[in-house]
Write an enzyme that holds these catalytic residues in place. Structure first.
Site, mmCIF file in Angstrom:
data_model
loop_
_atom_site.group_PDB
_atom_site.id
_atom_site.type_symbol
_atom_site.label_atom_id
_atom_site.label_comp_id
_atom_site.label_asym_id
_atom_site.label_seq_id
_atom_site.Cartn_x
_atom_site.Cartn_y
_atom_site.Cartn_z
ATOM 1 C CE1 TYR A 144 -78.645 52.109 14.429
ATOM 2 C CE2 TYR A 144 -77.134 53.902 13.936
ATOM 3 C CZ TYR A 144 -77.784 53.107 14.856
ATOM 4 O OH TYR A 144 -77.579 53.307 16.199
ATOM 5 C CG ASP A 239 -80.800 59.533 8.825
ATOM 6 O OD1 ASP A 239 -79.984 60.456 9.044
ATOM 7 O OD2 ASP A 239 -80.875 58.508 9.529
ATOM 8 C CE LYS A 267 -72.583 58.827 12.106
ATOM 9 N NZ LYS A 267 -73.630 57.951 11.626
HETATM 10 C C1 LIG Z 1 -74.842 57.552 12.567
HETATM 11 C C2 LIG Z 1 -76.193 57.628 12.017
HETATM 12 C C3 LIG Z 1 -77.311 57.896 12.826
HETATM 13 C C4 LIG Z 1 -77.230 57.942 14.333
HETATM 14 O O1 LIG Z 1 -76.434 58.984 14.784
HETATM 15 P P1 LIG Z 1 -75.843 58.897 16.288
HETATM 16 O O2 LIG Z 1 -75.167 60.210 16.460
HETATM 17 O O3 LIG Z 1 -74.935 57.712 16.295
HETATM 18 O O4 LIG Z 1 -77.003 58.710 17.188
HETATM 19 C C5 LIG Z 1 -78.527 58.094 12.220
HETATM 20 N N1 LIG Z 1 -78.653 58.020 10.883
HETATM 21 C C6 LIG Z 1 -77.616 57.751 10.078
HETATM 22 C C7 LIG Z 1 -77.828 57.718 8.610
HETATM 23 C C8 LIG Z 1 -76.362 57.532 10.616
HETATM 24 O O5 LIG Z 1 -75.340 57.234 9.803
#
Ligand SMILES: *Cc1c(COP(=O)(O)O)cnc(C)c1O
Length: 426
Positions: A144, A239, A267
């Site tokens: 994701y 990511d 995060k």
């Molecule tokens: C949470 C997450 C996102 C998206 O971040 P948001 O702040 O919710 O838009 C993108 N990539 C990874 C790997 C994530 O865990």
């Protein structure tokens, strides 16, 4: 503190918020329940509006590596609050947080702050497309990368557990530019590159797959991605929105010793405030406006409250590396859970990577989302409800990573294992 009942709040929420929430996984639909409403968080615990306490393994879905309301974060945000909430002009705190990130993740040479992980990945892909003059991206099923149109293809937990393989509203023409292969399947990556390698701007990957539970990269997988992208003139984007400052102090790149061209963060770097970032090689980042032509902007980007929280949290991590201890505790939790599940006759497998961990209700190994999907989701839903009733809050989906914070003690973990044992006994 409001003591409104969960039932009445949920009824009101369903009337004014789609599905009662502002992010789908919060609805608890995947475990056939309705959510509680949070009144307060402190350390490893949450309290709901009816006064019940939960040991929290969700931790705002990852950001709170020091637990809720850590004093260093609270005082930094409070001090900034007195001086204003947003200026739309540069602050020292932005420079400081960029320097801090670069110090802990030297593969990043320059950073741009945004407001979410979604913005970070969207912007990183735009930059990769601009730098290579190519349009196609390659991602892995179950990964994701936020809810940007290009990424809502085989996108893991939140999408999968709701049974929405793709979202309506994503133009087919755009989705067609995203190639998807199974995580840990380097042969499949080679195949796609042999066919259309000269169209691929970038490979984007969660270096530890956290949005399909917790799936570590097989030995050689990340190195292979580095080798293949290099051979075809494509970029490698890690990511690390979840893994950054979660699986090791320097993120997955430090842990696995593989260097990405671009890295996305979010995060943990916001300490629980809305933030994201993308960064990487200087020659690439200097293409971002206004240094270069690739447009990217944000009214609240580099927000002073978010920078204060992020600086405070990363300062604590920089002073004393908590990750060896966090991993030991996460191992203790996973081992204890696996023993309890085995006693109850439920086949299970699991792992811990730094402060990330995951359990699957199926026999191992789990190397991809395809294998993760064979988990017993009904048994998980029952277990989740049993644990919640005993004050243990696991992510409400069979395909989410669990997290630990420095506030979780061995006692919390042993209490959790005991609660799970009792829930399984029912
Ligand atoms: C949470 C997450 C996102 C998206 O971040 P948001 O702040 O919710 O838009 C993108 N990539 C990874 C790997 C994530 O865990």
């Amino acid at each position: 503190m409001s003591m409104a009942s969960t039932d009445s709040l949920w009824e009101r929420a369903l009337r004014v918020l789609p599905g009662g929430v502002n992010s789908p996984v919060r609805s608890f639909r995947a475990v056939g329940a309705r959510p509680f409403f949070v009144a307060r968080g402190q350390g490893a615990y949450l309290w709901d509006t009816e006064g019940r306490r939960y040991i929290d393994y969700v931790l705002s879905w990852g950001p709170l590596v020091l637990g809720h309301a850590h004093p260093a974060v609270v005082s930094a945000v409070a001090a900034q609050l007195e001086r204003g909430t947003s200026y739309g002009a540069p602050t020292a705190a932005e420079v400081e947080l960029a320097e801090r990130i670069i110090e802990l993740m030297p593969v990043i040479e320059m950073v741009r702050f945004v407001n979410s992980g979604t913005e970070a990945t969207m912007s990183a892909v735009r930059l990769a497309r601009a730098a290579t003059g190519r349009d196609r991206i390659l991602k892995f099923s179950g990964c994701y990368h936020g809810h940007g149109d290009s990424f809502l293809v085989a996108a893991g937990s939140g999408v999968a557990t709701l049974g929405l393989p793709n979202s309506p509203g994503v133009p087919g023409a755009l989705a067609a530019l995203t190639s998807v292969v199974a995580f840990n399947d380097l042969d499949a990556v080679e195949d796609v590159f042999r066919g259309r390698g000269d169209e691929i701007a970038a490979v984007i990957v969660e270096p530890v797959l956290g949005n399909a539970g917790c799936i570590p990269p097989q030995p050689g997988f990340l190195d292979g991605l580095r080798r293949i992208t290099h051979a075809y003139g494509s970029l490698l984007i890690f990511d690390e929105v979840m893994t950054g400052f979660r699986v090791a102090r320097g993120g997955a790149q430090a842990r696995y010793g593989v260097t990405a061209d671009l890295t996305t963060l979010g995060k943990v770097i916001g300490g629980g405030l809305p933030v994201g970032a993308f960064g990487g090689r200087r020659d690439l980042m200097e293409r971002v406006a206004p240094a270069g032509p690739v447009y990217q902007a944000g009214t609240l980007s580099g927000n002073p409250l978010a920078m204060a929280a992020g600086n405070a949290q990363l300062r604590v991590l920089a002073e004393r590396d908590p990750f060896p201890e966090l991993e030991r505790r996460a191992q203790r939790l996973v081992s204890g859970l696996l023993v309890a599940l085995e006693r109850a006759g439920l086949p299970a497998t699991g792992c811990a990577v730094g402060s990330m961990w995951g359990i699957y209700l199926r026999r191992g190994p789990v190397r991809s989302f395809e294998e993760a999907r064979e988990s017993d989701t009904e048994a998980f839903a029952r277990l989740h409800r049993g644990c919640l009733a005993r004050g243990v809050f696991f992510a409400p989906s069979a395909f989410e990573a669990g997290f630990l914070s420095t506030a979780h003690t061995d006692q919390d973990i042993d209490g959790t294992i005991e609660a799970v044992g009792k829930a399984l006994g029912e």
